[in-house]
Design a protein around this motif. Sequence first.
Motif, PDB file in Angstrom:
ATOM      1  N   SER A 275       0.828  -1.206   0.000  1.00 13.61           N
ATOM      2  CA  SER A 275       0.000   0.000   0.000  1.00 13.61           C
ATOM      3  C   SER A 275       0.860   1.254   0.000  1.00 13.61           C
ATOM      4  O   SER A 275       0.597   2.199  -0.756  1.00 13.61           O
ATOM      5  CB  SER A 275      -0.925  -0.001   1.224  1.00 13.61           C
TER       6      SER A 275
ATOM      7  N   TYR B 259       1.522   4.079  -3.284  1.00 18.44           N
ATOM      8  CA  TYR B 259       1.271   5.520  -3.199  1.00 18.44           C
ATOM      9  C   TYR B 259       2.452   6.316  -3.751  1.00 18.44           C
ATOM     10  O   TYR B 259       2.275   7.369  -4.372  1.00 18.44           O
ATOM     11  CB  TYR B 259       1.012   5.920  -1.752  1.00 18.44           C
TER      12      TYR B 259
ATOM     13  N   LYS C  53       3.334   9.163 -10.781  1.00 16.47           N
ATOM     14  CA  LYS C  53       1.980   9.336 -11.285  1.00 16.47           C
ATOM     15  C   LYS C  53       1.979  10.134 -12.589  1.00 16.47           C
ATOM     16  O   LYS C  53       2.930  10.869 -12.897  1.00 16.47           O
ATOM     17  CB  LYS C  53       1.113  10.072 -10.247  1.00 16.47           C
TER      18      LYS C  53
ATOM     19  N   THR D  83      -4.730   2.330  -8.793  1.00 16.67           N
ATOM     20  CA  THR D  83      -3.664   3.102  -8.171  1.00 16.67           C
ATOM     21  C   THR D  83      -4.039   3.383  -6.726  1.00 16.67           C
ATOM     22  O   THR D  83      -5.172   3.156  -6.303  1.00 16.67           O
ATOM     23  CB  THR D  83      -3.416   4.427  -8.917  1.00 16.67           C
ATOM     24  N   PHE D  84      -3.083   3.876  -5.935  1.00 17.77           N
ATOM     25  CA  PHE D  84      -3.325   4.180  -4.540  1.00 17.77           C
ATOM     26  C   PHE D  84      -3.099   5.666  -4.295  1.00 17.77           C
ATOM     27  O   PHE D  84      -2.037   6.193  -4.616  1.00 17.77           O
ATOM     28  CB  PHE D  84      -2.388   3.367  -3.631  1.00 17.77           C
ATOM     29  N   GLY D  85      -4.101   6.328  -3.724  1.00 14.95           N
ATOM     30  CA  GLY D  85      -3.954   7.705  -3.298  1.00 14.95           C
ATOM     31  C   GLY D  85      -3.702   7.761  -1.805  1.00 14.95           C
ATOM     32  O   GLY D  85      -3.578   6.740  -1.128  1.00 14.95           O
ATOM     33  N   ILE D  86      -3.668   8.966  -1.268  1.00 14.35           N
ATOM     34  CA  ILE D  86      -3.367   9.132   0.146  1.00 14.35           C
ATOM     35  C   ILE D  86      -4.436   8.495   1.026  1.00 14.35           C
ATOM     36  O   ILE D  86      -4.142   7.891   2.054  1.00 14.35           O
ATOM     37  CB  ILE D  86      -3.193  10.638   0.485  1.00 14.35           C
TER      38      ILE D  86
ATOM     39  N   ASP E 144      -6.400   5.891   0.260  1.00 19.86           N
ATOM     40  CA  ASP E 144      -6.238   4.435   0.190  1.00 19.86           C
ATOM     41  C   ASP E 144      -5.113   3.961   1.104  1.00 19.86           C
ATOM     42  O   ASP E 144      -5.250   2.970   1.827  1.00 19.86           O
ATOM     43  CB  ASP E 144      -5.931   4.007  -1.252  1.00 19.86           C
ATOM     44  N   THR E 145      -4.007   4.676   1.060  1.00 23.14           N
ATOM     45  CA  THR E 145      -2.853   4.290   1.876  1.00 23.14           C
ATOM     46  C   THR E 145      -3.167   4.415   3.361  1.00 23.14           C
ATOM     47  O   THR E 145      -2.809   3.535   4.159  1.00 23.14           O
ATOM     48  CB  THR E 145      -1.637   5.168   1.521  1.00 23.14           C
TER      49      THR E 145
END
Length: 382
Positions: free
Chosen positions: A106, A110, A114, A357-360, A362-363
């Motif tokens: 995870s 992030y 990107k 994808t992972f954003g803030i 999600d993390t």
Amino acid sequence: MGVGVLLWAVVAGLEWAGFPAPPSVQVWSSLLIGLIILQAACDALVTATERVAARARWDHYVAGTIAEILSTLPELVVIAFVIPVSPVAATVLALVTVYNNALVFSLYSYFLPKDQKGLFVMPAAITEAGTQILAAGATLGAVLGVGMLVLSSATEQKQHFTAVDLLVLAALMWIIFGVYVNKLVRAYASEETQIREVLHLDAEEIEERKELLYADVKRVSWRNIAGVFTIGVAGAFMGGERVSRFAHTALEDLSLNPIAAAVILAGFAGMSEYVIIWRAHRRGSHGIALANAFGGMTQVMFLVLPFTLFAVGIHQGFLNPAHHELPLQFDVSFILLFVFLFPTFFVLLELIEDDHTFGILDTVIMASMCLLILLILLAYGG
């Protein structure tokens, strides 16, 4: 490796000469020496894999997947040495490592580079075969966790799996892993073929791209590669023996909680994978780093964990059935560890399927969930 072996020789020499260190010094020195040797062993195994990949012209995703499989060898050796000391600690070590690696995946997702929309589109192999293996892990965790809970609370209580149960479960998980790796490699190959067709690359341009991919890898003979691999295997066994000393002293002499000992070992055992991810990321090989980060979850779940269950089943059924921790009981620790696999893998599955994808946010969600699971385990699992 030289530093680790030198420290190992000094400590072993003092013990042989009749000057053993106090138990508290022995436990932490054994852990330190074991981890130093294990890191060097893992680096040797990965280096050998990179050199084979450079000679065989493997694609970087395939090279990353193979490197991740080989990098689990030191962890398998550690578990093999810890099982005779504490089967509970060895099993918890394998399960906790899954959560640690989910957190690492995870975090790394992030920090991937990107595009202008703030996205990093993950390889189709991860969003297809990867999501399927996450679904399998979530389902397996829920079935085993709920199954243990129901069986232990039923009128005719069953408090543990038999040795045959563990062996069959390990075999089923290995079958899933074998099919998954086959599909993963095929999906990577298919994606690479599509990229080449879109870019209209000819055979010469393809070879140039592969040459650039392994530009930093030293070209050596097969004998050199075999030697590096042998060093890695030998280091894995030496480091595993030292870590098992830590487990034995911590559990027997210092009476450390098996759950706490397993969490400590899991935190350090995964350092090899983190080093691989960092090295690959610094070189700009994001595919290799991502394959290692994702493989840290799936391969521990479907390769390391079944190996642990298989080895415990062998000890329980044949080698040491009288061990005071065998058979493994359906206690709070194992029920929590297996049940919590469902939300962990399910959330990862949903986040990957959502936008790849992972954003803030999600993390933060994944980090909070993994840390909460570890806190609950430490507070109530023992």
